[in-house]
Write an enzyme that holds these catalytic residues in place. Structure first.
Site, mmCIF file in Angstrom:
data_model
loop_
_atom_site.group_PDB
_atom_site.id
_atom_site.type_symbol
_atom_site.label_atom_id
_atom_site.label_comp_id
_atom_site.label_asym_id
_atom_site.label_seq_id
_atom_site.Cartn_x
_atom_site.Cartn_y
_atom_site.Cartn_z
ATOM 1 N N ASP A 249 28.194 90.490 -55.784
ATOM 2 C CA ASP A 249 28.960 90.290 -56.758
ATOM 3 C C ASP A 249 29.328 88.658 -56.808
ATOM 4 O O ASP A 249 29.984 87.988 -55.833
ATOM 5 C CB ASP A 249 30.316 91.021 -56.644
ATOM 6 N N ASP B 18 25.402 88.104 -50.569
ATOM 7 C CA ASP B 18 26.276 88.906 -51.069
ATOM 8 C C ASP B 18 25.792 89.393 -52.516
ATOM 9 O O ASP B 18 24.875 88.779 -53.082
ATOM 10 C CB ASP B 18 27.603 88.093 -51.156
#
Length: 232
Positions: A15, A13
């Protein structure tokens, strides 16, 4: 799932996992909320983390009963994000881990709910690090991603683009959000939940049933050797 997965590829991922953007999201949100005399509750933030823009914004507008449409809110947010996200910093341990995996030719990919345009803004200060992914970046607005996290689509697509011979059990997902961990589980992949305790509803009592293969509070705690990857 095997007790000791033998991992061949890693999917990240972005963020709050690779980049410290969650603090910026909170700053942007609070700036928009200020004229309404409201602040951004941690409980709402936790529901939004890892979601696509539309879903996350709808949660915010509903929870806080804001007199704004999605477009009104999103237009304000995008103007602020264009400025604020350019100062995004790498999270602790990111560069060490990515360079280690790249050095040992372990396939790596990014699977982010951010749009392609926002990915470019957030990552522009860290080009040498993101170059390690060799273009294996799947964003939330990619036409191939039919369903956003917590659906498994984005991780499945990221895996296919890394190497068509990979199977879900070959992949290790790194996530900071519960929705992302759920998506990894739905994709039948092992997962590391990097639990940023700045965004914990109760920092003294982290949830025991998070569903991830392992929970750490920083990538600095991650031991690749536990997953059949080359040791540091």
């Amino acid at each position: 799932m095997a007790s000791t997965p033998q991992i061949k590829a890693c999917i990240f991922d972005m963020d709050g996992l690779l980049l410290d953007t969650e603090t910026i999201y909170s700053e942007v949100t609070n700036k928009i909320l200020e004229p309404f005399g409201k602040t951004f509750p941690i409980e709402t933030k936790l529901k939004m983390m890892g979601r696509d823009v539309r879903t996350a914004t709808d949660i915010l507008l509903n929870d806080l009963q804001l007199p704004l449409t999605f477009d009104e809110y999103n237009n304000q947010a995008n103007e602020l994000k264009q400025v604020y996200f350019r100062r995004s910093e790498l999270m602790p341990g990111v560069e060490k881990l990515l360079r280690h995996l790249a050095k040992h030719s372990i396939p790596i990919a990014v699977a982010t709910s951010s749009s392609k345009a926002m990915f470019a803004i957030k990552s522009e200060r860290h080009g040498s690090v993101f170059d390690l992914f060799a273009g294996k970046i799947t964003c939330g607005d990619d036409p191939a991603v039919k369903h956003a996290k917590p659906a498994p689509d984005i991780f499945q697509i990221a895996m296919q683009r890394l190497d068509g011979s990979l199977q879900p059990e070959d992949c290790l997902v790194f996530e900071d959000a519960a929705n992302g961990v759920e998506a990894a589980n739905s994709a039948r992949m092992s997962s590391i939940w990097v639990h940023d305790m700045r965004f914990a509803a109760d920092a003294l009592a982290p949830p025991a049933c998070h569903g991830a293969t392992e929970r750490v509070v920083s990538l600095l705690e991650f031991d690749p050797e536990k997953y059949g990857l080359p040791p540091f």
